[in-house]
Design a protein around this motif. Structure first.
Motif, PDB file in Angstrom:
ATOM      1  N   ILE A  89      42.490  42.731  45.179  1.00 25.05           N
ATOM      2  CA  ILE A  89      42.300  41.472  44.192  1.00 25.05           C
ATOM      3  C   ILE A  89      41.008  41.695  43.524  1.00 25.05           C
ATOM      4  CG2 ILE A  89      42.338  39.030  43.751  1.00 25.05           C
ATOM      5  CD1 ILE A  89      45.051  40.001  44.081  1.00 25.05           C
ATOM      6  N   GLU A  90      39.968  41.827  44.348  1.00 27.04           N
ATOM      7  CA  GLU A  90      38.559  42.016  43.753  1.00 27.04           C
ATOM      8  C   GLU A  90      38.367  43.309  42.914  1.00 27.04           C
ATOM      9  OE1 GLU A  90      35.821  42.286  47.307  1.00 27.04           O
ATOM     10  OE2 GLU A  90      36.485  40.259  47.877  1.00 27.04           O
ATOM     11  N   TYR A  93      39.848  42.339  39.459  1.00 30.56           N
ATOM     12  CA  TYR A  93      39.038  41.527  38.818  1.00 30.56           C
ATOM     13  C   TYR A  93      38.009  42.498  38.066  1.00 30.56           C
ATOM     14  CZ  TYR A  93      40.858  36.717  39.499  1.00 30.56           C
ATOM     15  OH  TYR A  93      41.506  35.641  39.470  1.00 30.56           O
ATOM     16  N   SER A  94      37.448  43.194  38.935  1.00 32.64           N
ATOM     17  CA  SER A  94      36.046  43.884  38.535  1.00 32.64           C
ATOM     18  C   SER A  94      36.217  45.268  38.099  1.00 32.64           C
ATOM     19  CB  SER A  94      35.178  43.804  39.704  1.00 32.64           C
ATOM     20  OG  SER A  94      35.755  44.808  40.833  1.00 32.64           O
ATOM     21  N   GLU A  97      40.927  47.537  34.803  1.00 32.14           N
ATOM     22  CA  GLU A  97      42.444  47.318  34.891  1.00 32.14           C
ATOM     23  C   GLU A  97      43.023  46.965  33.667  1.00 32.14           C
ATOM     24  OE1 GLU A  97      45.899  47.727  35.691  1.00 32.14           O
ATOM     25  OE2 GLU A  97      44.782  48.329  37.617  1.00 32.14           O
ATOM     26  N   LYS A 100      45.502  43.839  34.354  1.00 30.27           N
ATOM     27  CA  LYS A 100      44.838  42.810  35.011  1.00 30.27           C
ATOM     28  C   LYS A 100      45.870  41.507  34.951  1.00 30.27           C
ATOM     29  CE  LYS A 100      40.493  42.497  34.924  1.00 30.27           C
ATOM     30  NZ  LYS A 100      39.073  42.129  34.583  1.00 30.27           N
ATOM     31  N   LYS A 101      46.006  41.106  33.842  1.00 27.48           N
ATOM     32  CA  LYS A 101      46.629  39.707  33.858  1.00 27.48           C
ATOM     33  C   LYS A 101      47.920  39.913  34.167  1.00 27.48           C
ATOM     34  CE  LYS A 101      47.709  35.959  30.495  1.00 27.48           C
ATOM     35  NZ  LYS A 101      47.958  35.721  28.919  1.00 27.48           N
ATOM     36  N   LEU A 104      47.496  40.048  38.307  1.00 31.44           N
ATOM     37  CA  LEU A 104      47.399  38.910  38.876  1.00 31.44           C
ATOM     38  C   LEU A 104      48.219  37.800  38.891  1.00 31.44           C
ATOM     39  CD1 LEU A 104      43.597  38.673  37.563  1.00 31.44           C
ATOM     40  CD2 LEU A 104      44.568  39.305  39.831  1.00 31.44           C
ATOM     41  N   GLU A 108      49.465  36.118  42.066  1.00 28.30           N
ATOM     42  CA  GLU A 108      49.727  34.685  42.346  1.00 28.30           C
ATOM     43  C   GLU A 108      51.151  34.144  42.320  1.00 28.30           C
ATOM     44  OE1 GLU A 108      47.488  31.094  40.006  1.00 28.30           O
ATOM     45  OE2 GLU A 108      48.307  32.452  38.877  1.00 28.30           O
ATOM     46  N   HIS A 119      45.481  32.338  47.227  1.00 26.24           N
ATOM     47  CA  HIS A 119      45.331  32.515  45.970  1.00 26.24           C
ATOM     48  C   HIS A 119      46.292  33.383  45.650  1.00 26.24           C
ATOM     49  CE1 HIS A 119      41.937  30.130  45.071  1.00 26.24           C
ATOM     50  NE2 HIS A 119      41.331  30.757  46.089  1.00 26.24           N
ATOM     51  N   TYR A 120      46.211  34.724  46.353  1.00 23.23           N
ATOM     52  CA  TYR A 120      47.092  35.938  45.858  1.00 23.23           C
ATOM     53  C   TYR A 120      47.839  36.483  47.080  1.00 23.23           C
ATOM     54  CZ  TYR A 120      44.403  35.351  41.646  1.00 23.23           C
ATOM     55  OH  TYR A 120      43.752  34.991  40.353  1.00 23.23           O
TER      56      TYR A 120
END
Length: 184
Positions: A89-90, A93-94, A97, A100-101, A104, A108, A119-120
């Motif tokens: 997950i990190e 985010y970073s 990717e 990404k959306k 996630l 989620e 969260h995930y």
């Protein structure tokens, strides 16, 4: 979760499968593969994981493994999945990717109604542990693991797949050292 595929003997040798939720192809990017490789190495060095074979595919991983020392196999698996869940997950985010959306949202949604998930949720529940009780059955599972990328059309020879222990069994260096199973 059914107890049919749980590791009953904490120090037995098991064929294990961990699958990404909804079979999402997350391990198509090098950064996610490296999370898995470094986490397996950490478990070998610090937690007593004995790894005999592995194969990381795009949406699941197969292992033949056992535990040595004071930490039981199910505890190693639990910690591995918890850590890699967070690290993936990190990285989503970073990292760079493009999905990404979408990723996630998938992860989620998978954890939304589970109180134990903050969260995930990246991994499906369980780890499909099958104890390897005979040399024939063990060899069958070893062959199954190593032929996975061949059956998927990724490589023509199992030992050419980087994220598998097949190369270790052909006296080539793989990214992870394994204890070779002896069938003689």
């Amino acid at each position: 979760m059914s107890d049919q595929y749980q590791a009953r003997d904490p120090y037995g040798i098991y064929f294990l499968t961990f699958t990404i939720v909804d079979w999402v192809d997350i391990f198509t990017r090098l950064s996610y593969k490296e999370i898995i490789i470094s986490s397996l190495k950490y478990c070998q060095e610090k937690k007593g994981l004995t790894l005999y074979a592995y194969c990381l595919m795009t949406n699941h991983i197969h292992l033949i493994a056992s535990a040595s020392g004071s930490i039981k196999l199910f505890e190693i698996v639990r910690d591995f999945k918890k850590f890699t869940n967070r690290a993936i997950i990190e990285e989503i985010y970073s990292g760079n990717e493009s999905r990404k959306k979408w990723l996630l949202n998938k992860f989620e949604f998978a954890g939304r109604y589970l109180t134990r998930i903050e969260h995930y949720k990246v991994w499906q529940d369980g780890y499909h542990a099958v104890e390897l009780v005979s040399p024939e059955f063990t060899y069958q599972k070893l062959n199954y693991i190593h032929q996975n990328p061949v059956r998927a059309g990724i490589v023509s020879e199992a030992e050419h797949y980087t994220y598998s222990s097949a190369s270790n069994y052909c006296d080539l260096n793989g990214p992870i050292d394994v204890e070779l199973l002896d069938f003689d």
